[in-house]
Design a protein around this motif. Structure first.
Motif, PDB file in Angstrom:
ATOM      1  N   ASN A  77      -6.290  -7.596  -6.203  1.00 33.40           N
ATOM      2  CA  ASN A  77      -5.527  -7.157  -5.352  1.00 33.40           C
ATOM      3  C   ASN A  77      -5.970  -7.517  -3.772  1.00 33.40           C
ATOM      4  OD1 ASN A  77      -4.964  -4.147  -7.161  1.00 33.40           O
ATOM      5  ND2 ASN A  77      -3.733  -5.925  -7.305  1.00 33.40           N
ATOM      6  N   SER A  78      -5.167  -7.913  -2.984  1.00 30.55           N
ATOM      7  CA  SER A  78      -5.584  -8.168  -1.732  1.00 30.55           C
ATOM      8  C   SER A  78      -4.478  -7.724  -0.798  1.00 30.55           C
ATOM      9  CB  SER A  78      -5.846  -9.674  -1.406  1.00 30.55           C
ATOM     10  OG  SER A  78      -6.440  -9.836   0.006  1.00 30.55           O
ATOM     11  N   PHE A  79      -4.901  -6.697   0.238  1.00 35.00           N
ATOM     12  CA  PHE A  79      -3.884  -6.076   1.195  1.00 35.00           C
ATOM     13  C   PHE A  79      -4.449  -6.765   2.583  1.00 35.00           C
ATOM     14  CE2 PHE A  79      -4.492  -3.161  -2.394  1.00 35.00           C
ATOM     15  CZ  PHE A  79      -3.171  -2.868  -2.490  1.00 35.00           C
ATOM     16  N   SER A  80      -3.599  -7.305   3.484  1.00 34.66           N
ATOM     17  CA  SER A  80      -3.748  -7.411   4.721  1.00 34.66           C
ATOM     18  C   SER A  80      -4.179  -6.279   5.585  1.00 34.66           C
ATOM     19  CB  SER A  80      -2.570  -8.169   5.299  1.00 34.66           C
ATOM     20  OG  SER A  80      -2.220  -9.532   4.406  1.00 34.66           O
ATOM     21  N   PHE A  81      -4.685  -6.411   6.690  1.00 31.74           N
ATOM     22  CA  PHE A  81      -5.141  -5.445   7.543  1.00 31.74           C
ATOM     23  C   PHE A  81      -4.320  -5.556   8.804  1.00 31.74           C
ATOM     24  CE2 PHE A  81      -7.862  -3.774  10.925  1.00 31.74           C
ATOM     25  CZ  PHE A  81      -8.145  -2.501  10.488  1.00 31.74           C
ATOM     26  N   ASN A  82      -3.647  -4.351   9.214  1.00 35.35           N
ATOM     27  CA  ASN A  82      -2.772  -4.347  10.430  1.00 35.35           C
ATOM     28  C   ASN A  82      -3.798  -4.246  11.510  1.00 35.35           C
ATOM     29  OD1 ASN A  82      -0.816  -3.887  12.447  1.00 35.35           O
ATOM     30  ND2 ASN A  82       0.585  -2.602  10.961  1.00 35.35           N
ATOM     31  N   SER A  83      -4.143  -5.440  11.987  1.00 34.37           N
ATOM     32  CA  SER A  83      -5.256  -5.384  13.301  1.00 34.37           C
ATOM     33  C   SER A  83      -4.364  -5.084  14.422  1.00 34.37           C
ATOM     34  CB  SER A  83      -5.702  -6.973  13.309  1.00 34.37           C
ATOM     35  OG  SER A  83      -4.818  -7.916  13.621  1.00 34.37           O
ATOM     36  N   ASP A  84      -3.370  -5.310  14.783  1.00 30.71           N
ATOM     37  CA  ASP A  84      -2.468  -5.087  16.005  1.00 30.71           C
ATOM     38  C   ASP A  84      -2.593  -3.512  16.059  1.00 30.71           C
ATOM     39  OD1 ASP A  84      -2.040  -7.676  16.639  1.00 30.71           O
ATOM     40  OD2 ASP A  84      -0.131  -7.730  15.624  1.00 30.71           O
ATOM     41  N   GLY A  87      -4.900   7.160   8.897  1.00 36.45           N
ATOM     42  CA  GLY A  87      -4.618   6.152   8.114  1.00 36.45           C
ATOM     43  C   GLY A  87      -5.796   4.916   7.982  1.00 36.45           C
ATOM     44  N   LEU A  88      -5.416   4.104   6.946  1.00 37.85           N
ATOM     45  CA  LEU A  88      -6.357   2.860   6.767  1.00 37.85           C
ATOM     46  C   LEU A  88      -5.711   1.795   7.095  1.00 37.85           C
ATOM     47  CD1 LEU A  88      -7.952   3.994   3.144  1.00 37.85           C
ATOM     48  CD2 LEU A  88      -8.597   4.624   5.553  1.00 37.85           C
ATOM     49  N   PHE A  89      -4.658   1.420   7.868  1.00 30.10           N
ATOM     50  CA  PHE A  89      -3.938   0.252   8.234  1.00 30.10           C
ATOM     51  C   PHE A  89      -3.994  -0.817   7.397  1.00 30.10           C
ATOM     52  CE2 PHE A  89      -5.989   3.049  11.525  1.00 30.10           C
ATOM     53  CZ  PHE A  89      -5.117   2.885  12.695  1.00 30.10           C
ATOM     54  N   ALA A  90      -3.832  -0.623   6.094  1.00 34.54           N
ATOM     55  CA  ALA A  90      -3.377  -1.452   5.276  1.00 34.54           C
ATOM     56  C   ALA A  90      -2.179  -1.973   5.206  1.00 34.54           C
ATOM     57  CB  ALA A  90      -3.705  -0.869   3.748  1.00 34.54           C
ATOM     58  N   ASP A  91      -1.737  -3.417   4.844  1.00 33.74           N
ATOM     59  CA  ASP A  91      -0.520  -3.901   5.056  1.00 33.74           C
ATOM     60  C   ASP A  91      -0.306  -4.555   3.731  1.00 33.74           C
ATOM     61  OD1 ASP A  91       1.981  -4.606   6.145  1.00 33.74           O
ATOM     62  OD2 ASP A  91       1.199  -5.330   7.788  1.00 33.74           O
ATOM     63  N   ASN A  92       0.908  -5.170   3.509  1.00 28.03           N
ATOM     64  CA  ASN A  92       1.216  -5.946   2.504  1.00 28.03           C
ATOM     65  C   ASN A  92       0.406  -7.062   2.012  1.00 28.03           C
ATOM     66  OD1 ASN A  92       3.567  -4.125   2.123  1.00 28.03           O
ATOM     67  ND2 ASN A  92       4.952  -5.627   2.970  1.00 28.03           N
ATOM     68  N   GLY A  93       0.237  -7.359   0.654  1.00 28.06           N
ATOM     69  CA  GLY A  93      -0.581  -8.414   0.238  1.00 28.06           C
ATOM     70  C   GLY A  93      -0.073  -9.119  -1.024  1.00 28.06           C
ATOM     71  N   PHE A  94      -0.987  -9.528  -1.859  1.00 29.08           N
ATOM     72  CA  PHE A  94      -0.740 -10.123  -2.935  1.00 29.08           C
ATOM     73  C   PHE A  94      -1.667  -9.635  -4.359  1.00 29.08           C
ATOM     74  CE2 PHE A  94      -4.104 -12.864  -1.416  1.00 29.08           C
ATOM     75  CZ  PHE A  94      -5.077 -13.107  -2.521  1.00 29.08           C
ATOM     76  N   PRO A 107       0.728  -1.307   0.044  1.00 25.00           N
ATOM     77  CA  PRO A 107      -0.065   0.260   0.050  1.00 25.00           C
ATOM     78  C   PRO A 107       0.586   1.295  -0.004  1.00 25.00           C
ATOM     79  CG  PRO A 107       0.019  -0.817   2.186  1.00 25.00           C
ATOM     80  CD  PRO A 107       0.829  -1.866   1.284  1.00 25.00           C
ATOM     81  N   GLY A 108       0.491   2.415  -0.600  1.00 26.66           N
ATOM     82  CA  GLY A 108       1.136   3.711  -0.546  1.00 26.66           C
ATOM     83  C   GLY A 108       1.134   4.380   1.017  1.00 26.66           C
ATOM     84  N   THR A 109       1.811   5.391   1.042  1.00 22.12           N
ATOM     85  CA  THR A 109       1.910   5.937   2.581  1.00 22.12           C
ATOM     86  C   THR A 109       0.623   6.007   3.193  1.00 22.12           C
ATOM     87  OG1 THR A 109       3.840   6.881   1.376  1.00 22.12           O
ATOM     88  CG2 THR A 109       2.898   7.861   3.808  1.00 22.12           C
ATOM     89  N   ASN A 110      -0.220   6.770   2.647  1.00 20.23           N
ATOM     90  CA  ASN A 110      -1.587   7.092   3.357  1.00 20.23           C
ATOM     91  C   ASN A 110      -2.460   5.729   3.549  1.00 20.23           C
ATOM     92  OD1 ASN A 110      -0.650   9.672   2.356  1.00 20.23           O
ATOM     93  ND2 ASN A 110      -2.611  10.516   3.336  1.00 20.23           N
TER      94      ASN A 110
END
Length: 246
Positions: A84-91, A54-61, A43-46
């Motif tokens: 595209n599927s981005f993980s979510f930074n739940s922590d 922020g939107l708390f998106a994380d790397n994906g596939f 994901p981009g910076t924001n």
């Protein structure tokens, strides 16, 4: 970074054979290819920010396919379908929201439908049995974007709502992107592709619904929007089927 290094090494090793190499911008005339690809996406910076905005998106596939036709001189048009599927930074989100418990299902998911505009620079390495094609691709189209499903619980002493749920809703928006890289073509029949891609920064709104229960069991429902930039970058490896070449 490691993908950029590997791609640079590949390009340098191929260019070292320039004594045998012959550029041929007519190689693709009235031909095309079908390409399947997969790789990583970031994901981009924001989009990936873990701040309150922020939107708390994380790397994906990402996985996708291209169907491209080259008219002449390496210039062509095509169609793209990509997921595209981005993980979510739940922590990080949990640290920000401070719930008693959190349950997250899925991530940020997006499907793209686009038109490709192609520029190819094929180099014949001794014979047409092995061709190196440097390519650039611009894409314009539509995409969907959905948030993950999120369920939060709170202590009624510290929060008005004891249960809070967020659910995705249908979203369609435009996008502009590009891709560039190198293709190794064999026997005019098939090939391998290595590329970098990006979606340009643009601000969009993502619709979602929220459901909240207070300590007395009263339900509150709303339809809301997240407003932010949804750009991203990624690397792909692909396999190509060449059409229209003898």
């Amino acid at each position: 970074m490691k993908y950029k290094i590997l791609l640079s090494i590949l390009i340098i090793s191929l260019l070292s054979k320039k004594a045998e190499a012959q550029p041929d911008f007519n190689y693709w005339n009235e031909a095309g290819y079908f390409k399947l690809m997969a790789g990583s996406v970031s994901p981009g910076t924001n989009f990936g920010s873990t701040s309150s905005n922020g939107l708390f998106a994380d790397n994906g596939f990402q996985i996708g396919l291209d169907l491209n036709y080259i008219v002449k001189y390496g210039l062509g048009l095509g169609f793209k379908l990509e997921y595209n599927s981005f993980s979510f930074n739940s922590d990080a989100f949990s640290s920000h929201a401070q719930p008693q418990s959190i349950r997250v299902k899925g991530g940020f998911n997006s499907t793209k439908y686009g038109l490709n505009f192609l520029l190819n620079a094929p180099v014949i390495m001794g014979s047409e049995n092995f061709v190196v094609n440097f390519f650039a691709e611009g894409t314009a189209g539509l995409r969907t974007m959905n948030i993950p499903e999120i369920d939060l619980t709170y202590n009624e002493i510290f929060n008005k709502y004891v249960e809070v749920s967020y659910r995705p809703r249908s979203n369609i928006m435009g996008f502009l992107g590009y891709r560039g890289g190198i293709q190794l073509l064999f026997s005019n029949k098939y090939g391998a592709s290595f590329s970098y891609n990006a979606v340009l920064p643009s601000r969009h709104s993502i619709k979602y619904s929220s459901r909240r229960f207070d300590a007395q069991g009263r339900l509150y429902e709303d339809e809301n929007y997240l407003h932010d930039f949804l750009d991203h970058t990624g690397f792909q490896v692909g396999f190509m089927f060449i059409m229209g070449k003898d």
